[in-house]
Design a protein around this motif. Sequence first.
Motif: not given
Length: 506
Positions: A102-112, A151-159
């Motif tokens: 698995f890889v766990e990713l934690f994204f956010r964005a700024k000034k969209l 926005p700050v999106w929830e962390p998620f896991k993908v294979s």
Amino acid sequence: MASPVDRSEVIRSNLNPIFAKVFMVDYYFEEVQKLRFEVYDIHGHSSIGTHDDDFLGGMECTVGQIVAQKRVTKPLFLKYGKYAGKSTITVTSEEISGDNGFVELFFRAKKLDDKDLFSKSDPFLEIYRINDDGSEQLVHRTEFVKNNLSPVWEPFKVSLNSLCSCEEKRKLRCVVFDYDSRGKHDFIGEFYTTFEEMQKAMGGNKIQWDCMNPKYKLKKRNYKNSGVVILLDLKIHRVYSFLDYIMGGCQIHFTVAIDFTASNGDPRNSCSLHYINPYQPNEYLKALVAVGEICQDYDSDKKFSALGFGARIPPNYEISHDFAINFNPNDDECEGIQGVVESYQNCLPKIQLYGPTNVAPIISKVARVAADEEKTKEASQYFILLILTDGVVSDMGDTREAIVRASYLPMSIIIVGVGNADFTDMQVLDGDDGILRSPKGEPVLRDIVQFVPFREFKNASPTALAKCVLAEVPKQVVEYYSYKALPPRCPKGSTPDPTLNSPSPQ
């Protein structure tokens, strides 16, 4: 009537929808698990699947077919086997249990960019894997964050398999949209990256990309970006499972070996274990079909080696302990399980049942093929040998030696005892009660033998026998490749089964 497992989200106003909803299905290698997918056009706001909704078509397949091919495309059928026009459905699979690969990713964005007149955008992020043929596969869609340009999106896991086919340099396209409840989401911007680049964010080291709108870039002279997307953190869990190997392209090669010793009784006599009753398959056929039907989903060419032992065979009627039951010494493979059944039935009148019950030659024969495979140093083929026998093994010392040698190779051995003989000695070969050793005292590297008397399953369904004898195989596969420190292959392009796949949707 089968009960529904789950339902996808509704995608509005779209004839080529990509559903992000993941259907969680418990997977069992040792079972034939049939699935049915049905597609509906929903009307109004009532619950999905009501009589008001239009049935657009359905498709059936097994979980084994989906995981072995990774991607199955089949036509949709209306009732009574009628094609639903040119409609097709594509189902892809990945393993999401535990933290296997698995890889766990934690994204956010700024000034969209703001796309709404009276409020701020409701952004969500989609990640697509770009395949070798240029097509894109949706890997993940985040939730939308209401009324927020940073926005700050929830962390998620993908294979890793799903994200990049286990190839770190494979291109990924990440797209940010402003959510619209009618399905007409506004494009904010996109960027391209790779898993290799993403890994710079490990340990919370943050990495960011300009979120670009190509139209704005062409039109606006001072255009810089439509916001930035930041990967706040990335965590990798690299633990390989049986499904990682299967979905990485590992094929299960199935060989059946049938006992033709005289103790089975004359096949022309109804008391014989080899008697062919047109209304009721004998125990040999029942065991062969039960186990073979599971294994066939994992073998892309659907060809199975079928061997016999303990008989005198034409033309010279010499005793043989490893002959092809189709009598082709250059190619012992039969087309599908049905091909094995036909070869078995055709072979019976042509041979003379004899003896003794020597199984070491067949174990050694399959082991030689497995040894050639081992030299590739790839997790590409694993061998299952099913031995069907009515008696106690005569060459016990040689058999123990052959099993010890085979335990170092990519193979497992299943022995099904047919008939009412005393199989006490056979339990020795199944290492469940203690470690099996060669006559010189050398222990097996792995417990690769499963022995079961068929009489214990005589009144049960064939699936019960298959579950019992195949349940250990996934663990044995992982043990072997872990011992060899071989990761899954994850080939660039898997080769789907042409009998299952139809042309892609237009």
